[in-house]
Each structure stands twice: as C-alpha cells, then as structure tokens.
Design a protein around this motif. Sequence first.
Motif, PDB file in Angstrom:
ATOM      1  N   SER A  32     -13.604 -52.305  18.166  1.00  0.00           N
ATOM      2  CA  SER A  32     -12.812 -51.083  18.057  1.00  0.00           C
ATOM      3  C   SER A  32     -12.755 -50.680  16.591  1.00  0.00           C
ATOM      4  N   MET A  33     -12.620 -49.399  16.335  1.00  0.00           N
ATOM      5  CA  MET A  33     -12.622 -48.891  14.966  1.00  0.00           C
ATOM      6  C   MET A  33     -11.437 -47.959  14.757  1.00  0.00           C
ATOM      7  N   ILE A  34     -11.057 -47.810  13.516  1.00  0.00           N
ATOM      8  CA  ILE A  34     -10.022 -46.847  13.133  1.00  0.00           C
ATOM      9  C   ILE A  34     -10.676 -45.789  12.259  1.00  0.00           C
ATOM     10  N   LEU A  35     -10.492 -44.551  12.618  1.00  0.00           N
ATOM     11  CA  LEU A  35     -11.017 -43.430  11.843  1.00  0.00           C
ATOM     12  C   LEU A  35      -9.864 -42.852  11.026  1.00  0.00           C
ATOM     13  N   PHE A  36      -9.918 -43.011   9.713  1.00  0.00           N
ATOM     14  CA  PHE A  36      -8.908 -42.436   8.836  1.00  0.00           C
ATOM     15  C   PHE A  36      -9.376 -41.054   8.397  1.00  0.00           C
ATOM     16  N   LEU A  37      -8.628 -40.060   8.774  1.00  0.00           N
ATOM     17  CA  LEU A  37      -8.890 -38.699   8.324  1.00  0.00           C
ATOM     18  C   LEU A  37      -7.904 -38.461   7.183  1.00  0.00           C
ATOM     19  N   ASN A  38      -8.317 -38.823   5.987  1.00  0.00           N
ATOM     20  CA  ASN A  38      -7.404 -38.813   4.849  1.00  0.00           C
ATOM     21  C   ASN A  38      -7.421 -37.485   4.103  1.00  0.00           C
ATOM     22  N   LYS A  39      -6.521 -37.383   3.163  1.00  0.00           N
ATOM     23  CA  LYS A  39      -6.335 -36.190   2.335  1.00  0.00           C
ATOM     24  C   LYS A  39      -5.983 -34.963   3.172  1.00  0.00           C
ATOM     25  N   VAL A  40      -5.148 -35.175   4.179  1.00  0.00           N
ATOM     26  CA  VAL A  40      -4.736 -34.087   5.060  1.00  0.00           C
ATOM     27  C   VAL A  40      -4.004 -33.007   4.281  1.00  0.00           C
ATOM     28  N   ALA A  73      -7.942 -30.519  15.033  1.00  0.00           N
ATOM     29  CA  ALA A  73      -8.329 -30.905  16.398  1.00  0.00           C
ATOM     30  C   ALA A  73      -9.836 -30.763  16.589  1.00  0.00           C
ATOM     31  N   TYR A  74     -10.408 -29.716  16.020  1.00  0.00           N
ATOM     32  CA  TYR A  74     -11.861 -29.530  16.107  1.00  0.00           C
ATOM     33  C   TYR A  74     -12.599 -30.685  15.428  1.00  0.00           C
ATOM     34  N   ILE A  75     -12.173 -31.037  14.232  1.00  0.00           N
ATOM     35  CA  ILE A  75     -12.841 -32.118  13.490  1.00  0.00           C
ATOM     36  C   ILE A  75     -12.678 -33.445  14.231  1.00  0.00           C
ATOM     37  N   GLN A  76     -11.476 -33.712  14.713  1.00  0.00           N
ATOM     38  CA  GLN A  76     -11.260 -34.941  15.484  1.00  0.00           C
ATOM     39  C   GLN A  76     -12.161 -34.950  16.720  1.00  0.00           C
ATOM     40  N   PHE A  79     -15.758 -35.903  15.807  1.00  0.00           N
ATOM     41  CA  PHE A  79     -15.931 -37.349  15.641  1.00  0.00           C
ATOM     42  C   PHE A  79     -15.931 -38.043  17.001  1.00  0.00           C
ATOM     43  N   THR A  80     -15.000 -37.659  17.867  1.00  0.00           N
ATOM     44  CA  THR A  80     -14.915 -38.270  19.189  1.00  0.00           C
ATOM     45  C   THR A  80     -16.207 -38.076  19.977  1.00  0.00           C
ATOM     46  N   SER A  81     -16.779 -36.899  19.900  1.00  0.00           N
ATOM     47  CA  SER A  81     -17.998 -36.621  20.664  1.00  0.00           C
ATOM     48  C   SER A  81     -19.213 -37.392  20.161  1.00  0.00           C
ATOM     49  N   ARG A  82     -19.170 -37.850  18.933  1.00  0.00           N
ATOM     50  CA  ARG A  82     -20.293 -38.617  18.368  1.00  0.00           C
ATOM     51  C   ARG A  82     -20.274 -40.078  18.820  1.00  0.00           C
ATOM     52  N   ASN A  83     -19.157 -40.514  19.382  1.00  0.00           N
ATOM     53  CA  ASN A  83     -19.013 -41.889  19.829  1.00  0.00           C
ATOM     54  C   ASN A  83     -19.493 -41.994  21.280  1.00  0.00           C
ATOM     55  N   HIS A  84     -20.558 -42.733  21.520  1.00  0.00           N
ATOM     56  CA  HIS A  84     -21.118 -42.855  22.871  1.00  0.00           C
ATOM     57  C   HIS A  84     -20.580 -44.073  23.614  1.00  0.00           C
ATOM     58  N   ASN A  85     -19.839 -44.935  22.949  1.00  0.00           N
ATOM     59  CA  ASN A  85     -19.221 -46.111  23.561  1.00  0.00           C
ATOM     60  C   ASN A  85     -17.742 -45.815  23.743  1.00  0.00           C
ATOM     61  N   ARG A  86     -17.394 -45.187  24.842  1.00  0.00           N
ATOM     62  CA  ARG A  86     -16.029 -44.704  25.036  1.00  0.00           C
ATOM     63  C   ARG A  86     -14.988 -45.815  25.087  1.00  0.00           C
ATOM     64  N   LYS A  87     -15.316 -46.943  25.705  1.00  0.00           N
ATOM     65  CA  LYS A  87     -14.360 -48.055  25.764  1.00  0.00           C
ATOM     66  C   LYS A  87     -15.055 -49.341  25.380  1.00  0.00           C
ATOM     67  N   LYS A  88     -14.340 -50.177  24.700  1.00  0.00           N
ATOM     68  CA  LYS A  88     -14.859 -51.473  24.273  1.00  0.00           C
ATOM     69  C   LYS A  88     -13.857 -52.526  24.714  1.00  0.00           C
ATOM     70  N   ASN A  89     -14.271 -53.409  25.576  1.00  0.00           N
ATOM     71  CA  ASN A  89     -13.395 -54.459  26.114  1.00  0.00           C
ATOM     72  C   ASN A  89     -12.155 -53.864  26.784  1.00  0.00           C
ATOM     73  N   PRO A  92      -9.694 -48.368  23.984  1.00  0.00           N
ATOM     74  CA  PRO A  92     -10.406 -47.241  23.365  1.00  0.00           C
ATOM     75  C   PRO A  92     -11.294 -47.752  22.230  1.00  0.00           C
ATOM     76  N   SER A  93     -12.441 -47.140  22.068  1.00  0.00           N
ATOM     77  CA  SER A  93     -13.387 -47.636  21.069  1.00  0.00           C
ATOM     78  C   SER A  93     -12.971 -47.300  19.642  1.00  0.00           C
ATOM     79  N   PHE A  94     -12.185 -46.253  19.466  1.00  0.00           N
ATOM     80  CA  PHE A  94     -11.668 -46.003  18.124  1.00  0.00           C
ATOM     81  C   PHE A  94     -10.360 -45.235  18.188  1.00  0.00           C
ATOM     82  N   TYR A  95      -9.605 -45.404  17.151  1.00  0.00           N
ATOM     83  CA  TYR A  95      -8.327 -44.741  16.984  1.00  0.00           C
ATOM     84  C   TYR A  95      -8.440 -43.843  15.758  1.00  0.00           C
ATOM     85  N   HIS A  96      -7.693 -42.771  15.729  1.00  0.00           N
ATOM     86  CA  HIS A  96      -7.708 -41.906  14.551  1.00  0.00           C
ATOM     87  C   HIS A  96      -6.328 -41.921  13.899  1.00  0.00           C
ATOM     88  N   CYS A  97      -6.328 -41.636  12.627  1.00  0.00           N
ATOM     89  CA  CYS A  97      -5.092 -41.640  11.853  1.00  0.00           C
ATOM     90  C   CYS A  97      -5.216 -40.602  10.750  1.00  0.00           C
TER      91      CYS A  97
END
Length: 108
Positions: A32-40, A73-76, A79-89, A92-97
Amino acid sequence: MTLFEDCSTNRLEESLTLFQAICNNKFFITTSMILFLNKVDLFREKIMFTKRHLRIYMRDYTGPDHNVEAAGAYIQGEFTSRNHNRKKNGLPSFYHCYRHINGTSRVK
C-alpha cells in the motif's frame, strides 16, 4: 509549468507518469502507498489568484476556473486512474493526503 531539465514536459504529467510506473511495478504489487499532495496552500493561491488555470496545463480538465476543490478532485482522480492495482491484500492500494507547506510538524 514545465520541468527544469526539459522545458517541453509538463510537471504534473511527469508526476503522473512516475506515479503510474511506481505503483504498478511488480515489486510493489502487495504494497500500500500514501500519496502526499503537498503545498496545497500554494496550489490554492495559484488557482484562486493567478491566471494559471488547471485547464491550461491539463487539457482534459473541464471544471471551473478558480475552484480549488474541483481542481484538487481532478488531480486526485488522475492519480487514482493511473493505479491499476485497486486493492492490495484486501486494503486500498493507496491513500491520499493533502498537506500545507508548513504542516510538516505533524509528520513524524
């Protein structure tokens, strides 16, 4: 906004391509991965108070100008659409922050 090394490459597109390569890599299939969308805060300033509208840099964006939530929401979604592994174990395969530039004191 383009890369410093290559003035013809869009920075956001480069980030999306890199994210896609990493999260779909066979070595990370069960990670699983965490996507940091920083400098908001800087993103908000650019969207709200400059003429740097997201539609100029991302041709597929059809949302309104000066709308931080729609642009985020568009940018998130991109990123979500680029992930082809929707679930891992089963998780969710990644979380955003979303992070503000000065919000590093909470990350430890």
